[in-house]
Design a protein around this motif. Sequence first.
Motif, PDB file in Angstrom:
ATOM      1  N   ARG A  64       0.817  -1.225   0.000  1.00  0.00           N
ATOM      2  CA  ARG A  64       0.000   0.000   0.000  1.00  0.00           C
ATOM      3  C   ARG A  64       0.844   1.267   0.000  1.00  0.00           C
ATOM      4  N   CYS A  65       2.116   1.173   0.423  1.00  0.00           N
ATOM      5  CA  CYS A  65       2.980   2.351   0.385  1.00  0.00           C
ATOM      6  C   CYS A  65       3.334   2.749  -1.050  1.00  0.00           C
ATOM      7  N   LEU A  66       3.015   1.890  -2.015  1.00  0.00           N
ATOM      8  CA  LEU A  66       3.275   2.207  -3.429  1.00  0.00           C
ATOM      9  C   LEU A  66       2.046   2.788  -4.116  1.00  0.00           C
ATOM     10  N   LYS A  67       1.060   3.170  -3.330  1.00  0.00           N
ATOM     11  CA  LYS A  67      -0.203   3.676  -3.877  1.00  0.00           C
ATOM     12  C   LYS A  67      -0.026   4.907  -4.778  1.00  0.00           C
ATOM     13  N   PRO A  68       0.891   5.852  -4.473  1.00  0.00           N
ATOM     14  CA  PRO A  68       1.047   6.992  -5.387  1.00  0.00           C
ATOM     15  C   PRO A  68       1.396   6.563  -6.812  1.00  0.00           C
ATOM     16  N   LEU A  69       2.254   5.571  -6.947  1.00  0.00           N
ATOM     17  CA  LEU A  69       2.624   5.084  -8.276  1.00  0.00           C
ATOM     18  C   LEU A  69       1.498   4.258  -8.882  1.00  0.00           C
ATOM     19  N   TYR A  70       0.887   3.406  -8.091  1.00  0.00           N
ATOM     20  CA  TYR A  70      -0.225   2.574  -8.553  1.00  0.00           C
ATOM     21  C   TYR A  70      -1.372   3.459  -9.052  1.00  0.00           C
ATOM     22  N   ASP A  71      -1.730   4.481  -8.280  1.00  0.00           N
ATOM     23  CA  ASP A  71      -2.835   5.366  -8.664  1.00  0.00           C
ATOM     24  C   ASP A  71      -2.517   6.151  -9.926  1.00  0.00           C
ATOM     25  N   LEU A  98       6.023   9.579  -3.627  1.00  0.00           N
ATOM     26  CA  LEU A  98       6.310   8.160  -3.468  1.00  0.00           C
ATOM     27  C   LEU A  98       7.261   7.929  -2.292  1.00  0.00           C
ATOM     28  N   ALA A  99       8.334   8.723  -2.226  1.00  0.00           N
ATOM     29  CA  ALA A  99       9.307   8.570  -1.130  1.00  0.00           C
ATOM     30  C   ALA A  99       8.645   8.814   0.222  1.00  0.00           C
ATOM     31  N   GLU A 100       7.751   9.789   0.288  1.00  0.00           N
ATOM     32  CA  GLU A 100       7.069  10.073   1.558  1.00  0.00           C
ATOM     33  C   GLU A 100       6.142   8.929   1.954  1.00  0.00           C
ATOM     34  N   ALA A 101       5.452   8.339   0.977  1.00  0.00           N
ATOM     35  CA  ALA A 101       4.545   7.231   1.282  1.00  0.00           C
ATOM     36  C   ALA A 101       5.316   6.019   1.796  1.00  0.00           C
ATOM     37  N   VAL A 102       6.448   5.735   1.176  1.00  0.00           N
ATOM     38  CA  VAL A 102       7.272   4.614   1.625  1.00  0.00           C
ATOM     39  C   VAL A 102       7.864   4.938   3.002  1.00  0.00           C
ATOM     40  N   GLY A 103       8.322   6.180   3.178  1.00  0.00           N
ATOM     41  CA  GLY A 103       8.865   6.591   4.471  1.00  0.00           C
ATOM     42  C   GLY A 103       7.824   6.516   5.577  1.00  0.00           C
ATOM     43  N   GLU A 104       6.603   6.901   5.264  1.00  0.00           N
ATOM     44  CA  GLU A 104       5.532   6.835   6.262  1.00  0.00           C
ATOM     45  C   GLU A 104       5.283   5.391   6.700  1.00  0.00           C
ATOM     46  N   SER A 105       5.385   4.453   5.752  1.00  0.00           N
ATOM     47  CA  SER A 105       5.189   3.050   6.107  1.00  0.00           C
ATOM     48  C   SER A 105       6.310   2.568   7.028  1.00  0.00           C
ATOM     49  N   LEU A 106       7.505   3.104   6.845  1.00  0.00           N
ATOM     50  CA  LEU A 106       8.620   2.759   7.740  1.00  0.00           C
ATOM     51  C   LEU A 106       8.396   3.363   9.125  1.00  0.00           C
ATOM     52  N   HIS A 107       7.815   4.547   9.152  1.00  0.00           N
ATOM     53  CA  HIS A 107       7.471   5.170  10.439  1.00  0.00           C
ATOM     54  C   HIS A 107       6.422   4.337  11.163  1.00  0.00           C
ATOM     55  N   ASP A 108       5.434   3.848  10.426  1.00  0.00           N
ATOM     56  CA  ASP A 108       4.399   3.009  11.023  1.00  0.00           C
ATOM     57  C   ASP A 108       5.001   1.737  11.626  1.00  0.00           C
ATOM     58  N   ALA A 109       6.101   1.265  11.018  1.00  0.00           N
ATOM     59  CA  ALA A 109       6.780   0.073  11.525  1.00  0.00           C
ATOM     60  C   ALA A 109       7.818   0.417  12.591  1.00  0.00           C
ATOM     61  N   LYS A 110       7.853   1.707  12.972  1.00  0.00           N
ATOM     62  CA  LYS A 110       8.793   2.193  14.002  1.00  0.00           C
ATOM     63  C   LYS A 110      10.258   2.030  13.575  1.00  0.00           C
TER      64      LYS A 110
END
Length: 211
Positions: A64-71, A98-110
């Motif tokens: 789901r962190c790749l949603k910007p590219l998928y959309d 895209l980088a922010e979406a992937v980074g946010e997913s890393l933040h969610d994973a702490k």
Amino acid sequence: MTELTITQEYLLLAVNDRGRFSPLNPQQPICLVAAALLELEGAGCVLFSGERVGLAGPLPAALRCLKPLYDFIDRPRPAPLAMVLRDFAPDGPKQEELAEAVGESLHDAKLASPQRSLAGRVFYLPAAGEAGRRLERLLVHLCGESGPTPREAALAVLLCQSGVVAQKAGAAAAAKAESALAAMLATGSDAAWAAHAAQDMADRVNAVLSH
């Protein structure tokens, strides 16, 4: 150690201690997009048809962190790959998203923490020691007797292509990693197939962007 997708771990290992790609190395953000396209294709989300790319299936939760590219690829008919890459290129308007979406997913994973620039852009800083531990583990597996998993092999290709291994671990480690990859590519294993796929995707992206 939390298992990550290729794109997540690539970003975690590639950015510097300010959460940014090297401004002197355009291959770093280019390989982020290559990683994302590789995973979308591997999951059956997108399909390449010549120089075009279109959706082929739903986006799984794990990506789901790749949603910007998928959309962006979600259009009535396949879009020219050049048009997609124009917006996701190093200086394109969608690269940061895209980088922010992937980074946010890393933040969610702490595994990373956000930091906002004066311009309002959000960067994600890897947790202390996390990138170093993961890169060390990857290099051990890559050069070890048992060899890397397919995911690790694909990741290693992109990290070597973008100069991240040399930048973070030194020239000697990069040369050893590239030698191990070359030996593995000749084996015909699942890891070799994944490495070839990653290299092919990076070559495809670079070929389009160089025109």
